[in-house]
Design a protein around this motif. Structure first.
Motif, PDB file in Angstrom:
ATOM      1  N   GLU A   1       0.795  -1.228   0.000  1.00  0.00           N
ATOM      2  CA  GLU A   1       0.000   0.000   0.000  1.00  0.00           C
ATOM      3  C   GLU A   1       0.829   1.279   0.000  1.00  0.00           C
ATOM      4  OE1 GLU A   1      -3.318   0.173  -0.245  1.00  0.00           O
ATOM      5  OE2 GLU A   1      -3.395  -1.998  -0.418  1.00  0.00           O
ATOM      6  N   ILE A   2       2.043   1.222   0.536  1.00  0.00           N
ATOM      7  CA  ILE A   2       2.789   2.479   0.726  1.00  0.00           C
ATOM      8  C   ILE A   2       3.820   2.740  -0.368  1.00  0.00           C
ATOM      9  CG2 ILE A   2       2.461   2.372   3.227  1.00  0.00           C
ATOM     10  CD1 ILE A   2       5.437   1.567   3.459  1.00  0.00           C
ATOM     11  N   VAL A   3       3.794   1.982  -1.437  1.00  0.00           N
ATOM     12  CA  VAL A   3       4.763   2.164  -2.517  1.00  0.00           C
ATOM     13  C   VAL A   3       4.154   3.040  -3.605  1.00  0.00           C
ATOM     14  CG1 VAL A   3       6.178   1.032  -4.262  1.00  0.00           C
ATOM     15  CG2 VAL A   3       5.907  -0.015  -2.009  1.00  0.00           C
ATOM     16  N   GLY A   4       4.826   4.141  -3.887  1.00  0.00           N
ATOM     17  CA  GLY A   4       4.390   5.057  -4.936  1.00  0.00           C
ATOM     18  C   GLY A   4       5.163   4.815  -6.217  1.00  0.00           C
ATOM     19  N   ASP A   5       5.819   5.848  -6.717  1.00  0.00           N
ATOM     20  CA  ASP A   5       6.539   5.732  -7.984  1.00  0.00           C
ATOM     21  C   ASP A   5       7.743   4.804  -7.844  1.00  0.00           C
ATOM     22  OD1 ASP A   5       6.995   6.513 -10.742  1.00  0.00           O
ATOM     23  OD2 ASP A   5       8.755   7.579  -9.996  1.00  0.00           O
ATOM     24  N   VAL A   6       7.954   3.971  -8.858  1.00  0.00           N
ATOM     25  CA  VAL A   6       9.151   3.131  -8.941  1.00  0.00           C
ATOM     26  C   VAL A   6       9.787   3.379 -10.295  1.00  0.00           C
ATOM     27  CG1 VAL A   6       8.257   1.379  -7.361  1.00  0.00           C
ATOM     28  CG2 VAL A   6       7.857   1.119  -9.815  1.00  0.00           C
ATOM     29  N   ARG A   7      11.125   3.304 -10.353  1.00  0.00           N
ATOM     30  CA  ARG A   7      11.801   3.670 -11.602  1.00  0.00           C
ATOM     31  C   ARG A   7      13.203   3.085 -11.641  1.00  0.00           C
ATOM     32  NH1 ARG A   7      10.727   8.090  -8.321  1.00  0.00           N
ATOM     33  NH2 ARG A   7      12.553   9.027  -7.307  1.00  0.00           N
ATOM     34  N   THR A   8      13.663   2.807 -12.842  1.00  0.00           N
ATOM     35  CA  THR A   8      15.062   2.446 -13.073  1.00  0.00           C
ATOM     36  C   THR A   8      15.498   2.991 -14.423  1.00  0.00           C
ATOM     37  OG1 THR A   8      14.618   0.335 -14.194  1.00  0.00           O
ATOM     38  CG2 THR A   8      14.872   0.260 -11.790  1.00  0.00           C
ATOM     39  N   ILE A   9      16.796   3.193 -14.553  1.00  0.00           N
ATOM     40  CA  ILE A   9      17.429   3.438 -15.848  1.00  0.00           C
ATOM     41  C   ILE A   9      18.765   2.721 -15.757  1.00  0.00           C
ATOM     42  CG2 ILE A   9      18.272   5.699 -15.070  1.00  0.00           C
ATOM     43  CD1 ILE A   9      18.131   6.558 -18.062  1.00  0.00           C
ATOM     44  N   GLY A  10      18.872   1.608 -16.454  1.00  0.00           N
ATOM     45  CA  GLY A  10      19.995   0.728 -16.209  1.00  0.00           C
ATOM     46  C   GLY A  10      19.914   0.244 -14.777  1.00  0.00           C
ATOM     47  N   LEU A  11      21.064   0.145 -14.113  1.00  0.00           N
ATOM     48  CA  LEU A  11      21.073  -0.291 -12.712  1.00  0.00           C
ATOM     49  C   LEU A  11      21.191   0.907 -11.772  1.00  0.00           C
ATOM     50  CD1 LEU A  11      22.978  -3.643 -13.006  1.00  0.00           C
ATOM     51  CD2 LEU A  11      20.658  -3.296 -12.097  1.00  0.00           C
ATOM     52  N   LEU A  12      20.334   1.876 -12.024  1.00  0.00           N
ATOM     53  CA  LEU A  12      20.147   3.031 -11.166  1.00  0.00           C
ATOM     54  C   LEU A  12      18.647   3.125 -10.942  1.00  0.00           C
ATOM     55  CD1 LEU A  12      21.827   5.349  -9.892  1.00  0.00           C
ATOM     56  CD2 LEU A  12      21.454   6.639 -11.987  1.00  0.00           C
TER      57      LEU A  12
END
Length: 447
Positions: A354-365
């Motif tokens: 429930e508490i997870v908003g935006d998630v993102r990656t670009i390569g291994l960042l």
């Protein structure tokens, strides 16, 4: 002999740490060895180094090839100055190699000992570039809010995170900050840059300095069109563009350099960290052919800037081997593929907690944001310490990571070594899920 914890308390002032906490509790962990993506402490506990220590151990820990190259160079020529036009083979070959892998038109390299020195050097070089052309009023540097560029005098001042100014204040003048594109609004962010340029006067601006991805600010990945618009703006006002590739360079983002993700070529590029994968300090500035030509044609006398270890032969030899490993083991492609795998894991966590908003990656960042209400992006009250709690839960499960709480955010950042494999990514995601779930229950949010 006293134990290491007591000696640490007595003699070692830790960087970016709480001195009071160190004196009260001692060192949080005392590391003994590293191998691949793992670190082992003096008590035998094994951790996934999910931050590549400080975003820098790109090819992983314990690479004997680098130790062997360093030993060979130490025996042959451990150090020799590059001042007064003295030179040596490792620095020459490394400069050539970096030019060959940099964006087209960037072919000359000034070496430093690390990232803060690199950004300070870039700032001095751009001011010198304008001065020798009779435009000494072009001194001001525009950077972005939430940007991080180091802790030396100029790099602290150009950093856009106010917490870093508190210790000693702004140590240099002629720095200003525009809005970050955090949140995805290119038009608003470019309008802010244009406003700052107009207010300060284009004739007074030396350069815009920005990270391709704002690392310490929370792994803030810009919209796809943002840096193309920055480049247009710089060209319109005849302002130089400096890309801070210190975190994003050498395969971290699935490209050799981060700015390549958007097909944008800067006028200068700073680097450090991944150039040696942290095995020895080294950094530098790569400048465009145009800038290099102006420096060659108009500089008179000595360039009074340089560091004792600029072009350190052992560091240069090790960097050459490090880049060779990145290329021969296809680690840039691995960074891209494993980054996609990591994002899939983040997205599954987002779907189930429930508490997870935006998630993102670009390569291994990558990054995971924790919010009170993902639908509205409402943030938690700062005193809940949600991100630090998750970091502690990860630590208990054998994962070393870091939080970003600047500006009221709760962000968990990730930058594992780019040698990480599919199974290891799965393990990291499982431990992250368990950690976030445990904190979600602590703060009273049902699962």
């Amino acid at each position: 002999m006293e134990n290491l914890t007591e000696l640490d308390k007595r003699h070692f002032i830790h960087p970016t740490s709480s001195i009071q906490q160190q004196q009260r509790d001692g060192a949080k962990v005392i590391m003994e060895k590293g191998e691949g993506i793992y670190l082992t402490d003096t008590n035998g506990n094994v951790y996934i180094d999910a931050m590549s220590s400080l975003w820098n151990v790109n090819i992983g820990h314990g690479r004997e090839e680098l130790a062997e190259v360093a030993a060979q160079q130490l025996k042959k020529l451990a150090f020799s100055s590059a001042f007064s036009t003295f030179s040596h083979e490792p620095a020459i070959k490394l400069a050539e190699k970096i030019a060959s892998i940099s964006p087209a038109g960037l072919n000359a390299v000034f070496f430093t000992s690390g990232g803060s020195e690199s950004n300070d050097s870039a700032i001095k070089l751009v001011r010198h570039y304008w001065k020798i052309q009779g435009k000494q009023d072009r001194r001001k540097i525009i950077a972005l809010k939430r940007g991080y560029h180091g802790v030396a005098a100029a790099s602290t001042s150009v950093t856009g995170i106010p917490e870093f100014w508190g210790m000693a204040g702004h140590m240099m003048t002629d720095f200003t900050h525009a809005e970050t594109p955090y949140g995805g609004n290119t038009e608003k962010a470019i309008a802010s840059l244009r406003q700052v340029i107009e207010e300060e006067g284009p004739e007074n601006i030396a350069a815009i300095l920005a990270e391709p991805v704002q690392g310490a600010g929370g792994v803030l990945i810009p919209p796809a069109d943002y840096f193309k618009e920055v480049r247009k703006l710089c060209d319109e006002y005849e302002i130089l563009f400096i890309a801070d590739e210190i975190i994003t360079g050498f395969g971290r983002t699935g490209k050799m350099f981060g700015m390549e993700n958007w097909g944008v070529t800067p006028d200068m590029m700073t680097f450090a960290k991944g150039v040696t994968s942290g095995y020895i300090p080294l950094g530098g500035v790569v400048v465009s052919d145009h800038i290099h030509n102006v420096l060659k044609e108009k500089s008179k006398g000595t360039l009074f800037h340089g560091f004792t270890y600029s072009g350190h032969p052992t560091a240069a030899a090790l960097a050459l081997k490090n880049i060779e490993i990145i290329e021969q083991e296809n680690l840039i492609e691995n960074s891209r593929e494993m980054g996609e795998k990591l994002l899939e894991g983040f997205q599954k966590i987002k779907e189930n907690l429930e508490i997870v908003g935006d998630v993102r990656t670009i390569g291994l960042l990558g990054a995971v944001e924790l919010v009170q209400n993902p639908a509205t992006n409402k943030r938690f009250a700062p005193d809940l310490n949600v991100a630090p709690r998750v970091i502690e839960a990860l630590h208990e499960r054998g994962v070393i990571c870091r939080p970003v709480t600047f500006g009221g955010t709760d962000i968990i950042c990730f930058a594992p070594p780019i040698v990480i494999d599919n199974k290891q990514v799965n393990t990291l995601v499982e431990k992250l899920y368990d950690s976030v779930l445990s904190v979600q229950k602590q703060i009273g949010v049902p699962s």
